[in-house]
Design an enzyme around this catalytic site. Sequence first.
Site, short mmCIF file in Angstrom:
data_model
loop_
_atom_site.label_atom_id
_atom_site.label_comp_id
_atom_site.label_asym_id
_atom_site.label_seq_id
_atom_site.Cartn_x
_atom_site.Cartn_y
_atom_site.Cartn_z
N CYS A 63 0.85 -1.20 0.00
CA CYS A 63 0.00 0.00 0.00
C CYS A 63 0.88 1.25 0.00
O CYS A 63 1.41 1.62 1.04
CB CYS A 63 -0.92 -0.02 1.23
SG CYS A 63 -1.88 1.47 1.46
N CYS A 66 -0.27 4.04 2.36
CA CYS A 66 0.01 3.70 3.75
C CYS A 66 1.43 4.10 4.12
O CYS A 66 1.69 4.61 5.21
CB CYS A 66 -0.17 2.20 3.98
SG CYS A 66 -1.83 1.57 3.69
#
Length: 138
Positions: A63, A66
């Site tokens: 991700c 993230c």
Amino acid sequence: MCFVCLGLSVGMCSESDALIKTYVSSTLHSDDLLIHEVPKSDWDSLVMESKAPVMVLFTAYLCPTCFIMSFNMDTLDLKFAGRFKFYSVDLDDEPEIGARWGVLTCPTTVVFKLGKVMDKRTGFLNEATQMDIVEKYI
């Protein structure tokens, strides 16, 4: 991974510029790069029993947003040291924690205070938004 542009190739890159690479490698240690992950075994003691409010970022290995949010939270961790705590949980490694709190996607940010969920948001949050959340619950 370039620490200046975070792999986005925005013109300045620590991997291609020797001066930037020297500065980045001399000022950052591997333990200082990201907020610490919380394993299931430490969840209650670090998050649920914390006297200070806690922001938890639910992430996944692949991700990219993230990763950016983790760096933003690392900055906030330095600014609010002792008054607010910041952790991450990798949903691939700790799916039980995500399921317990109804986290189905990443990034998801959850703020806990005295063991209760105070705020829960899904999706990318910029540093200013993260700071607003912290200041709301400090």
